[in-house]
Design an enzyme around this catalytic site. Structure first.
Site, mmCIF file in Angstrom:
data_model
loop_
_atom_site.group_PDB
_atom_site.id
_atom_site.type_symbol
_atom_site.label_atom_id
_atom_site.label_comp_id
_atom_site.label_asym_id
_atom_site.label_seq_id
_atom_site.Cartn_x
_atom_site.Cartn_y
_atom_site.Cartn_z
ATOM 1 N N ASP A 19 0.871 -1.164 0.000
ATOM 2 C CA ASP A 19 0.000 0.000 0.000
ATOM 3 C C ASP A 19 0.925 1.236 0.000
ATOM 4 O O ASP A 19 2.101 1.135 0.378
ATOM 5 C CB ASP A 19 -0.863 -0.054 1.262
ATOM 6 N N ASP A 21 -0.086 5.161 0.760
ATOM 7 C CA ASP A 21 -0.328 6.119 1.853
ATOM 8 C C ASP A 21 -0.341 5.391 3.194
ATOM 9 O O ASP A 21 -1.182 4.519 3.421
ATOM 10 C CB ASP A 21 -1.689 6.799 1.683
ATOM 11 N N GLY A 56 -7.479 4.077 3.155
ATOM 12 C CA GLY A 56 -7.574 3.061 2.103
ATOM 13 C C GLY A 56 -8.813 3.140 1.229
ATOM 14 O O GLY A 56 -8.873 2.489 0.200
ATOM 15 N N ARG A 128 -5.582 8.029 -6.557
ATOM 16 C CA ARG A 128 -5.384 8.504 -7.927
ATOM 17 C C ARG A 128 -4.170 9.416 -8.013
ATOM 18 O O ARG A 128 -3.720 9.761 -9.109
ATOM 19 C CB ARG A 128 -6.628 9.253 -8.385
HETATM 20 P P1 B16 Z 1 -6.882 10.052 -3.646
HETATM 21 P P2 B16 Z 1 -3.737 3.976 -0.130
HETATM 22 C C1 B16 Z 1 -5.692 5.800 -0.173
HETATM 23 O O1 B16 Z 1 -4.380 5.421 -0.489
HETATM 24 C C2 B16 Z 1 -5.735 6.591 1.116
HETATM 25 O O2 B16 Z 1 -5.394 5.750 2.223
HETATM 26 C C3 B16 Z 1 -7.124 7.116 1.343
HETATM 27 O O3 B16 Z 1 -7.147 7.903 2.523
HETATM 28 C C4 B16 Z 1 -7.542 7.961 0.136
HETATM 29 O O4 B16 Z 1 -8.872 8.426 0.304
HETATM 30 C C5 B16 Z 1 -7.441 7.115 -1.132
HETATM 31 O O5 B16 Z 1 -6.113 6.634 -1.271
HETATM 32 C C6 B16 Z 1 -7.788 7.903 -2.384
HETATM 33 O O6 B16 Z 1 -6.818 8.901 -2.544
HETATM 34 O O7 B16 Z 1 -7.888 11.051 -3.177
HETATM 35 O O8 B16 Z 1 -5.469 10.588 -3.654
HETATM 36 O O9 B16 Z 1 -7.264 9.399 -4.956
HETATM 37 O O10 B16 Z 1 -3.667 3.927 1.364
HETATM 38 O O11 B16 Z 1 -4.638 2.929 -0.766
HETATM 39 O O12 B16 Z 1 -2.377 4.059 -0.780
HETATM 40 MG MG MG Z 2 -2.867 3.160 3.277
#
Ligand code: B16
Ligand code: MG
Length: 228
Positions: A19, A21, A56, A128
């Site tokens: 993963d 973030d 996530g 994204r």
């Molecule tokens: P974005 P991961 C996730 O990343 C984040 O944990 C989550 O908080 C976020 O809402 C999601 O990506 C979408 O992110 O707005 O940048 O498209 O933890 O799956 O790497």
């Molecule tokens: Mg994460």
């Protein structure tokens, strides 16, 4: 200290899907600050406890959770505008505050050890913004494959992003391990038929095969042991 459940696997550990973030980089804090700013501006109650539920899950699903505390209904058009505003705040952080210094402790040694052992590595992220983040931290082209929010129709806890990463690596799900910091991500890994190492906020999740506070305390050989 890492804690294992000694689960029996189907094959050898051939790939680790990370993963992004909260596992590779501390951008989870910037997601929180961007949502908090939006909530404050809209007069919607939000705090770090609610924020834990956003880990996530996709941007629009995150907004839906935030709007559970709103005192009025928002139209679909308004929701799109709010999500775009939050993403604008988040991207300001990415552009001005995120660098390789934000790679979490233990990540680079773990990645290097996997590479040295011939274990393939991939990113599997709901975000994204994943390509921008990888560029900001200097890891574009470092992984054998990436799959992110731009490639999928179903966000975690659906297994799609991890199955796609495994397909791009050419490794069967049963020979992949996922590293996750989110409840939704651990569920997605299990649904994909992959073992999960839960770190950070997800550490201790009973569905994970192994838990650790951070990658700093985990050796890949310990993960290999889950597959024997
Ligand atoms: P974005 P991961 C996730 O990343 C984040 O944990 C989550 O908080 C976020 O809402 C999601 O990506 C979408 O992110 O707005 O940048 O498209 O933890 O799956 O790497
Ligand atoms: Mg994460």
């Amino acid at each position: 200290m890492e804690q294992g459940m000694g689960m029996t696997g189907e094959g050898k550990l051939r790939a680790v899907i990370f993963d992004l973030d909260g596992v590779i980089v501390s951008t989870d804090e910037f997601h929180y600050r961007a949502w908090q700013k939006l909530a404050d501006e809209e007069g919607i109650y939000f705090d770090r406890t609610i924020n834990e539920r956003l880990r996530g899950v996709s941007r629009m699903e995150s907004l839906a959770i935030l709007l559970e505390s709103a005192v009025r209904d928002y139209t679909e058009g308004e929701k799109l505008v709010l999500a775009a505003r939050k993403n604008g705040y988040y991207r300001q952080f990415l552009d001005t505050a995120v660098s390789s210094a934000d790679i979490l402790p233990g990540v680079m040694p773990f990645l290097e050890a996997c590479k040295a052992a011939g274990i393939k590595i991939a990113v599997g992220s709901s975000s994204r913004n994943s390509p921008t983040i990888l560029e900001r931290i200097g890891l574009t082209d470092y992984f054998d494959a990436t799959a992110d929010g731009n490639d999928i129709a179903n966000s975690k806890p659906h297994p799609e992003v991890f199955l796609l990463a495994a397909e791009r690596l050419g490794v069967p799900p049963g020979e992949c391990m996922v590293v996750e910091d989110a409840e939704a991500g651990v569920a997605a890994a299990v649904a994909a038929g992959m073992k999960c190492l839960a770190v950070g906020s997800a550490a201790g999740d009973p569905r994970a095969a192994l838990s650790a506070a951070s990658l700093e305390t985990v050796r890949w050989q310990r993960c290999q042991g889950l597959f024997e």
